[in-house]
Design a protein around this motif. Structure first.
Motif, PDB file in Angstrom:
ATOM      1  N   ASP A  23       1.136  -1.252   0.278  1.00  0.00           N
ATOM      2  CA  ASP A  23      -0.272   0.163   0.030  1.00  0.00           C
ATOM      3  C   ASP A  23       0.403   1.205  -0.228  1.00  0.00           C
ATOM      4  OD1 ASP A  23      -0.992   2.633   1.344  1.00  0.00           O
ATOM      5  OD2 ASP A  23      -3.259   0.399   1.188  1.00  0.00           O
ATOM      6  N   SER A  26       1.268   2.845   3.051  1.00  0.00           N
ATOM      7  CA  SER A  26       2.217   2.519   4.153  1.00  0.00           C
ATOM      8  C   SER A  26       3.934   2.664   3.589  1.00  0.00           C
ATOM      9  CB  SER A  26       2.145   0.762   3.666  1.00  0.00           C
ATOM     10  OG  SER A  26       1.357   0.846   4.717  1.00  0.00           O
ATOM     11  N   CYS A  30       6.304   4.805   6.417  1.00  0.00           N
ATOM     12  CA  CYS A  30       7.980   3.732   6.640  1.00  0.00           C
ATOM     13  C   CYS A  30       8.821   4.995   5.872  1.00  0.00           C
ATOM     14  CB  CYS A  30       7.510   2.424   5.924  1.00  0.00           C
ATOM     15  SG  CYS A  30       6.593   1.420   7.237  1.00  0.00           S
ATOM     16  N   TYR A 105      -2.436   5.701   9.235  1.00  0.00           N
ATOM     17  CA  TYR A 105      -0.788   5.012   8.620  1.00  0.00           C
ATOM     18  C   TYR A 105       0.102   5.282   9.939  1.00  0.00           C
ATOM     19  CZ  TYR A 105      -2.878   2.529   4.685  1.00  0.00           C
ATOM     20  OH  TYR A 105      -3.579   1.930   3.766  1.00  0.00           O
ATOM     21  N   ARG A 109       1.242   2.019  11.845  1.00  0.00           N
ATOM     22  CA  ARG A 109       3.123   1.779  12.143  1.00  0.00           C
ATOM     23  C   ARG A 109       4.083   2.291  13.395  1.00  0.00           C
ATOM     24  NH1 ARG A 109       5.822   7.341  10.152  1.00  0.00           N
ATOM     25  NH2 ARG A 109       5.011   7.943  12.541  1.00  0.00           N
TER      26      ARG A 109
END
Length: 128
Positions: A23, A26, A30, A105, A109
Motif C-alpha cells: 500500500d 504504508s 515508513c 497509517y 506504524r
C-alpha cells in the motif's frame, strides 16, 4: 525489524493473502522513519513454502490480524512455531482525505514499532 535489529534475526513478511503491491500509504509513512518499502513485495504463507522458505526454521510468527493468527495457528499443527497476536489498527479505509489517511497509517506504524520495542528490546542498529 531489519531497520532496528539488522541481521540479528532472519525475518520474512507474509500474510494470509498475496497482495503483491505494498500500500502506498504504508510506503509513505515508513519512509518517514527511513524504512524503504517501495521494492517490498508481500507473499502468502503458502508462497513462502513454495519458494523454499522452510517454516519449521522459524521460531515466531507475529500475526497482525485475526485471519493471519488463525492461519499461523494452523501451521503450528505441522511446525513448532510460537504465535503472537498483536492487535494493530487496520488503517485501510480509515480517514477522509490524504492527511487523515496518513495519520491512520502513522498510528498503525507506531503501534507496530512500540510492540517490537517492547518484545525485542532497544534497537541494535542505528535505526531508532
Amino acid at each position: 525489524m531489519k531497520k532496528f535489529y539488522g541481521q540479528a534475526a532472519y525475518v520474512q513478511s507474509a500474510g494470509v493473502y498475496n497482495d503483491m503491491e505494498v500500500d502506498g500509504f504504508s510506503v509513505a509513512v515508513c519512509a518517514e522513519l527511513g524504512i524503504e518499502l517501495e521494492r517490498h513485495r508481500s507473499r502468502s504463507f503458502d508462497e513462502m513454502e513454495e519458494w523454499g522458505d522452510d517454516l519449521s526454521g522459524f521460531d515466531l510468527v507475529v500475526a497482525l490480524s485475526p485471519a493471519s493468527q488463525r492461519r499461523a495457528l494452523e501451521l503450528t499443527r505441522f511446525f513448532h512455531l510460537d504465535v503472537e497476536y498483536w492487535p494493530i489498527l487496520d488503517p485501510t479505509g480509515l480517514g477522509e482525505g490524504r492527511e487523515a489517511k496518513l495519520a491512520s497509517y502513522r498510528e498503525a506504524r507506531d503501534q507496530i514499532k512500540a510492540r517490537m520495542l517492547a518484545r525485542f528490546g532497544p534497537p541494535t542498529e542505528d535505526g531508532a
